[in-house]
Every structure is written in structure tokens, then in C-alpha cells.
Write a protein that holds these residues in place. Structure first.
Motif, PDB file in Angstrom:
ATOM      1  N   LEU A 117       0.961  -1.173   0.077  1.00  0.00           N
ATOM      2  CA  LEU A 117      -0.079   0.053  -0.093  1.00  0.00           C
ATOM      3  C   LEU A 117       0.814   1.487  -0.048  1.00  0.00           C
ATOM      4  O   LEU A 117       0.556   2.203  -0.933  1.00  0.00           O
ATOM      5  CB  LEU A 117      -1.048  -0.045   1.029  1.00  0.00           C
ATOM      6  CG  LEU A 117      -1.920   1.294   1.327  1.00  0.00           C
ATOM      7  CD1 LEU A 117      -2.752   1.423   0.272  1.00  0.00           C
ATOM      8  CD2 LEU A 117      -2.647   1.093   2.542  1.00  0.00           C
ATOM      9  N   PHE A 118       2.085   1.373   0.774  1.00  0.00           N
ATOM     10  CA  PHE A 118       2.889   2.526   0.905  1.00  0.00           C
ATOM     11  C   PHE A 118       3.528   2.629  -0.450  1.00  0.00           C
ATOM     12  O   PHE A 118       3.566   3.816  -0.919  1.00  0.00           O
ATOM     13  CB  PHE A 118       3.920   2.253   1.990  1.00  0.00           C
ATOM     14  CG  PHE A 118       3.063   2.691   3.321  1.00  0.00           C
ATOM     15  CD1 PHE A 118       2.002   2.290   3.648  1.00  0.00           C
ATOM     16  CD2 PHE A 118       4.316   2.892   4.294  1.00  0.00           C
ATOM     17  CE1 PHE A 118       1.609   2.425   5.029  1.00  0.00           C
ATOM     18  CE2 PHE A 118       3.688   3.100   5.836  1.00  0.00           C
ATOM     19  CZ  PHE A 118       2.419   3.092   6.283  1.00  0.00           C
ATOM     20  N   ALA A 119       3.684   1.728  -1.141  1.00  0.00           N
ATOM     21  CA  ALA A 119       4.608   1.718  -2.504  1.00  0.00           C
ATOM     22  C   ALA A 119       3.398   2.405  -3.531  1.00  0.00           C
ATOM     23  O   ALA A 119       3.891   3.094  -4.470  1.00  0.00           O
ATOM     24  CB  ALA A 119       5.193   0.509  -2.938  1.00  0.00           C
ATOM     25  N   ARG A 120       2.303   1.723  -3.429  1.00  0.00           N
ATOM     26  CA  ARG A 120       1.335   2.250  -4.259  1.00  0.00           C
ATOM     27  C   ARG A 120       1.054   3.892  -4.168  1.00  0.00           C
ATOM     28  O   ARG A 120       0.689   4.484  -5.089  1.00  0.00           O
ATOM     29  CB  ARG A 120      -0.055   1.427  -4.311  1.00  0.00           C
ATOM     30  CG  ARG A 120       0.135  -0.097  -4.638  1.00  0.00           C
ATOM     31  CD  ARG A 120      -1.177  -0.592  -5.131  1.00  0.00           C
ATOM     32  NE  ARG A 120      -2.043  -0.513  -3.680  1.00  0.00           N
ATOM     33  CZ  ARG A 120      -2.093  -1.664  -3.012  1.00  0.00           C
ATOM     34  NH1 ARG A 120      -1.311  -2.792  -3.237  1.00  0.00           N
ATOM     35  NH2 ARG A 120      -2.849  -1.910  -1.892  1.00  0.00           N
ATOM     36  N   GLU A 121       1.292   4.428  -2.760  1.00  0.00           N
ATOM     37  CA  GLU A 121       0.918   5.893  -2.545  1.00  0.00           C
ATOM     38  C   GLU A 121       2.278   6.582  -2.862  1.00  0.00           C
ATOM     39  O   GLU A 121       2.398   7.500  -2.360  1.00  0.00           O
ATOM     40  CB  GLU A 121       0.634   5.968  -0.973  1.00  0.00           C
ATOM     41  CG  GLU A 121      -1.047   5.115  -0.888  1.00  0.00           C
ATOM     42  CD  GLU A 121      -2.040   6.088  -1.558  1.00  0.00           C
ATOM     43  OE1 GLU A 121      -2.079   7.365  -1.798  1.00  0.00           O
ATOM     44  OE2 GLU A 121      -2.997   5.510  -2.045  1.00  0.00           O
ATOM     45  N   GLY A 122       3.366   5.916  -3.423  1.00  0.00           N
ATOM     46  CA  GLY A 122       4.362   6.607  -3.775  1.00  0.00           C
ATOM     47  C   GLY A 122       5.616   6.610  -2.881  1.00  0.00           C
ATOM     48  O   GLY A 122       6.661   7.270  -3.240  1.00  0.00           O
ATOM     49  N   SER A 123       5.811   5.926  -1.819  1.00  0.00           N
ATOM     50  CA  SER A 123       6.717   5.969  -1.090  1.00  0.00           C
ATOM     51  C   SER A 123       7.607   4.775  -1.523  1.00  0.00           C
ATOM     52  O   SER A 123       7.430   3.756  -1.981  1.00  0.00           O
ATOM     53  CB  SER A 123       6.251   5.203   0.429  1.00  0.00           C
ATOM     54  OG  SER A 123       7.440   5.162   1.287  1.00  0.00           O
ATOM     55  N   LYS A 124       9.122   5.102  -1.527  1.00  0.00           N
ATOM     56  CA  LYS A 124      10.147   4.332  -1.438  1.00  0.00           C
ATOM     57  C   LYS A 124       9.998   3.206  -0.042  1.00  0.00           C
ATOM     58  O   LYS A 124       9.990   3.947   0.919  1.00  0.00           O
ATOM     59  CB  LYS A 124      11.366   4.702  -1.514  1.00  0.00           C
ATOM     60  CG  LYS A 124      11.427   5.462  -2.850  1.00  0.00           C
ATOM     61  CD  LYS A 124      12.995   6.313  -3.185  1.00  0.00           C
ATOM     62  CE  LYS A 124      13.093   7.013  -4.259  1.00  0.00           C
ATOM     63  NZ  LYS A 124      11.906   8.180  -4.155  1.00  0.00           N
ATOM     64  N   VAL A 125      10.129   1.720   0.016  1.00  0.00           N
ATOM     65  CA  VAL A 125       9.644   1.258   1.173  1.00  0.00           C
ATOM     66  C   VAL A 125      10.986   0.062   1.379  1.00  0.00           C
ATOM     67  O   VAL A 125      11.447  -0.464   0.364  1.00  0.00           O
ATOM     68  CB  VAL A 125       8.348   0.460   0.603  1.00  0.00           C
ATOM     69  CG1 VAL A 125       8.296  -0.598   1.755  1.00  0.00           C
ATOM     70  CG2 VAL A 125       7.285   1.007   0.375  1.00  0.00           C
ATOM     71  N   ALA A 126      11.519   0.249   2.438  1.00  0.00           N
ATOM     72  CA  ALA A 126      12.472  -0.554   2.959  1.00  0.00           C
ATOM     73  C   ALA A 126      11.728  -1.706   3.656  1.00  0.00           C
ATOM     74  O   ALA A 126      11.073  -1.621   4.486  1.00  0.00           O
ATOM     75  CB  ALA A 126      13.599   0.084   3.884  1.00  0.00           C
ATOM     76  N   VAL A 127      11.917  -2.927   3.097  1.00  0.00           N
ATOM     77  CA  VAL A 127      11.088  -3.997   3.470  1.00  0.00           C
ATOM     78  C   VAL A 127      12.118  -4.869   4.566  1.00  0.00           C
ATOM     79  O   VAL A 127      13.023  -5.172   4.177  1.00  0.00           O
ATOM     80  CB  VAL A 127      10.787  -4.908   2.507  1.00  0.00           C
ATOM     81  CG1 VAL A 127      10.326  -6.476   3.066  1.00  0.00           C
ATOM     82  CG2 VAL A 127       9.647  -4.537   1.463  1.00  0.00           C
ATOM     83  N   VAL A 128      11.861  -4.855   5.750  1.00  0.00           N
ATOM     84  CA  VAL A 128      12.858  -5.152   6.897  1.00  0.00           C
ATOM     85  C   VAL A 128      11.961  -6.441   7.643  1.00  0.00           C
ATOM     86  O   VAL A 128      11.005  -6.554   7.847  1.00  0.00           O
ATOM     87  CB  VAL A 128      12.993  -4.125   7.989  1.00  0.00           C
ATOM     88  CG1 VAL A 128      13.793  -4.716   9.098  1.00  0.00           C
ATOM     89  CG2 VAL A 128      13.487  -2.870   7.262  1.00  0.00           C
ATOM     90  N   ASP A 129      13.061  -7.568   7.662  1.00  0.00           N
ATOM     91  CA  ASP A 129      12.442  -8.860   8.233  1.00  0.00           C
ATOM     92  C   ASP A 129      13.791  -9.566   8.770  1.00  0.00           C
ATOM     93  O   ASP A 129      14.828  -9.539   8.160  1.00  0.00           O
ATOM     94  CB  ASP A 129      11.592  -9.427   7.197  1.00  0.00           C
ATOM     95  CG  ASP A 129      10.597 -10.413   7.939  1.00  0.00           C
ATOM     96  OD1 ASP A 129       9.360 -10.005   8.184  1.00  0.00           O
ATOM     97  OD2 ASP A 129      11.014 -11.522   8.568  1.00  0.00           O
ATOM     98  N   ILE A 130      13.417 -10.403   9.678  1.00  0.00           N
ATOM     99  CA  ILE A 130      14.567 -11.474  10.102  1.00  0.00           C
ATOM    100  C   ILE A 130      14.745 -12.584   9.205  1.00  0.00           C
ATOM    101  O   ILE A 130      15.693 -13.201   9.132  1.00  0.00           O
ATOM    102  CB  ILE A 130      14.191 -11.839  11.701  1.00  0.00           C
ATOM    103  CG1 ILE A 130      15.493 -12.645  12.135  1.00  0.00           C
ATOM    104  CG2 ILE A 130      13.030 -12.649  11.651  1.00  0.00           C
ATOM    105  CD1 ILE A 130      15.410 -12.678  13.701  1.00  0.00           C
ATOM    106  N   ASP A 131      13.549 -12.752   8.485  1.00  0.00           N
ATOM    107  CA  ASP A 131      13.372 -14.092   7.604  1.00  0.00           C
ATOM    108  C   ASP A 131      13.761 -13.688   6.032  1.00  0.00           C
ATOM    109  O   ASP A 131      12.934 -12.723   5.695  1.00  0.00           O
ATOM    110  CB  ASP A 131      11.872 -14.569   7.427  1.00  0.00           C
ATOM    111  CG  ASP A 131      11.746 -15.848   6.791  1.00  0.00           C
ATOM    112  OD1 ASP A 131      12.394 -15.874   5.730  1.00  0.00           O
ATOM    113  OD2 ASP A 131      10.645 -16.327   7.114  1.00  0.00           O
ATOM    114  N   GLU A 132      14.864 -13.787   5.650  1.00  0.00           N
ATOM    115  CA  GLU A 132      15.540 -13.277   4.674  1.00  0.00           C
ATOM    116  C   GLU A 132      14.755 -13.675   3.413  1.00  0.00           C
ATOM    117  O   GLU A 132      14.273 -13.011   2.369  1.00  0.00           O
ATOM    118  CB  GLU A 132      16.974 -13.664   4.258  1.00  0.00           C
ATOM    119  CG  GLU A 132      17.748 -13.455   3.146  1.00  0.00           C
ATOM    120  CD  GLU A 132      19.197 -13.482   3.075  1.00  0.00           C
ATOM    121  OE1 GLU A 132      19.688 -13.184   2.059  1.00  0.00           O
ATOM    122  OE2 GLU A 132      19.665 -13.611   3.992  1.00  0.00           O
ATOM    123  N   ALA A 133      14.294 -15.098   3.288  1.00  0.00           N
ATOM    124  CA  ALA A 133      13.430 -15.665   1.985  1.00  0.00           C
ATOM    125  C   ALA A 133      12.224 -14.857   2.113  1.00  0.00           C
ATOM    126  O   ALA A 133      11.719 -14.368   0.843  1.00  0.00           O
ATOM    127  CB  ALA A 133      13.313 -17.066   2.324  1.00  0.00           C
TER     128      ALA A 133
END
Length: 255
Positions: free
Chosen positions: A24-40
Motif C-alpha cells: 500500500l505504501f509503495a502504491r501511494e508513492g513511498s520508497k519502501v525498506a522491507v525489513v524482516d529477520i526472515d530473508e526468504a
């Protein structure tokens, strides 16, 4: 677009509410840092955002580890140049449920590490980048059970209630520096964690029925419904909103 030219960090974005928010954030124009402990999961989530035409990149992080969090924050700002929105979504019950005297101590500690320590560390190391930017929004994820008690949920109630008050304190700390700090208090949501709990239960109906009963709307939330509330708090539309614990709970805390 409501987040045009903004950079957002979303922790726990590999699945569930975080992944829905990344899209949703990306659709609204944001560059998004997807952060997670699960790399896959994190890489797959970032790729799925890019497949829809959004700009997203995966950054691995253990939110309970200070070195990992600090490195992630620096890497995101190094890649995108700034930080506008910090969405501290990562959290877990780690399956720790039951009366207090029955709870595993190590399990209780894991809940505190992911939720309380994780939110604290991400805020601690994210705020300097927001201050450098001159403006920002921090969104923490608490829970309806951070506002009301829940039988068998002492560990999660403690963690999420702590996030509510951490949010209010931080909102006061940074109100004069153009940084808003709010938290969402979702009700039960159809996340991967919820689905796994149901899958592993001997009687899934016995698990989900009381969850549904907690909500006046008589259903669980979809991750996209929580993401929509996060979008409001991330956007300039909520410019006069800070220190709020925002229930998105289908009427749970009204009952």
C-alpha cells in the motif's frame, strides 16, 4: 499520492500486516525498506512490491539486536537518502499463552524482546534519521490487548501495553521537533501467524470462535485493513495526530 517522495521503513514486512503495508505504501508513492529477520520472506515481499511497479528493497534485521538495528537504519538511509516514516510493525506472541504461573520464562522473555525491545531499538536508532530529515512519523504496532486485559494473554498484554505507553512518552519527547509518534491497536487479524496457530490446533474452530466473539463486527481483520490505518498515520493527513493509541479492532475495546 499520499506518500509521494517519502521513504518508509516497515519492520516485519515479510508477511501479514507488514507486507500489506509495504504494498500500500509503495502504491501511494513511498520508497519502501522491507525489513524482516526472515530473508526468504523479506526478499519475496520486496520482489512482489516491485512486480506491482513499486520501489522496494529488502534489508535483513533482527529487531531485538542493537547492532543489527543500527546497521539496518544506516543501510536504508544510505540507499534512499533519508527517512520519513518508521513503521515498527514487527512483533510476535511466540505462542506464549496461558495463566501466568504456567508461562515459560524464556518464552515470556522472547515476547518482550521482539515487541518491547524491538520497538525501543528501532525507535532509538531511527529517530536520529528523522531528526536529520526535519520531519517524520513513527508508527508502532500495539494491540487491542494492549488496551484491555485478555485471559491467558498476560505476556502479550504486557508487551503491547508497554508499547502503548512507550508511544505516548515518545510523542511528548519529539512533539516540538516535528516528529509524530502514534500506535495502532489491531484486533485479531488474519496473518500468517494466526493461520499457523489455527493449522496446528487440534480443533481450529475452538480457537477461532472466541477470537471472533471478541469483535463486535464478528470477524477477524484483513491485513489490508490495518495497512489502511497505518497509511493515514504515515501521511500528512494526520499532521495534528500524535500520542494516539488507535484501535483498529472491530469494536473489541468498545464492548
Amino acid at each position: 499520492m499520499r506518500l509521494a517522495n517519502k521513504v518508509s521503513i516497515i519492520t516485519g514486512a515479510g508477511a501479514g500486516m507488514g507486507c500489506a503495508a509495504a504494498h500500500l505504501f509503495a502504491r501511494e508513492g513511498s520508497k519502501v525498506a522491507v525489513v524482516d529477520i526472515d530473508e526468504a520472506a523479506g526478499r519475496a515481499a520486496a520482489e512482489s512490491v516491485r512486480a506491482e511497479g513499486g520501489e522496494a528493497e529488502f534489508f535483513p534485521c533482527d529487531v531485538g539486536d542493537s547492532g543489527s538495528v543500527e546497521a539496518m537504519m544506516n543501510a536504508v538511509v544510505g540507499r534512499f537518502g533519508k527517512l520519513d516514516v518508521l513503521y515498527n510493525n514487527a512483533g510476535s506472541s511466540h505462542g506464549v499463552f496461558g495463566q501466568i504461573h504456567t508461562l515459560d520464562i524464556n518464552g515470556f522473555d522472547r515476547v518482550m524482546r521482539t515487541n518491547i525491545r524491538g520497538t525501543f531499538l528501532c525507535t532509538k536508532f531511527g529517530i536520529p534519521h528523522l531528526l536529520a530529515n526535519g520531519v517524520g512519523s513513527v508508527i508502532n504496532v500495539a494491540s487491542a490487548v494492549g488496551l484491555v486485559g485478555w485471559a491467558g494473554g498476560a505476556a502479550l498484554c504486557t508487551a503491547k501495553g508497554g508499547i502503548v505507553l512507550m508511544t505516548k512518552a515518545a510523542a511528548l519527547d519529539y512533539a516540538q521537533q516535528n516528529i509524530r509518534v502514534n500506535c495502532l491497536c489491531p484486533g485479531s487479524t488474519r496473518t500468517a501467524q494466526t493461520e499457523l496457530r489455527l493449522k496446528n490446533a487440534p480443533d481450529p474452530d475452538a480457537v477461532i470462535a472466541p477470537l471472533i466473539a471478541n469483535h463486535a463486527i464478528k470477524r477477524l481483520a484483513q491485513p489490508e485493513e490495518i495497512a489502511a490505518a497505518a497509511l493515514f498515520l504515515a501521511s500528512d493527513e494526520s499532521s495534528f495526530v500524535t500520542g494516539v493509541a488507535f484501535p483498529v479492532d472491530g469494536g473489541w475495546t468498545a464492548m
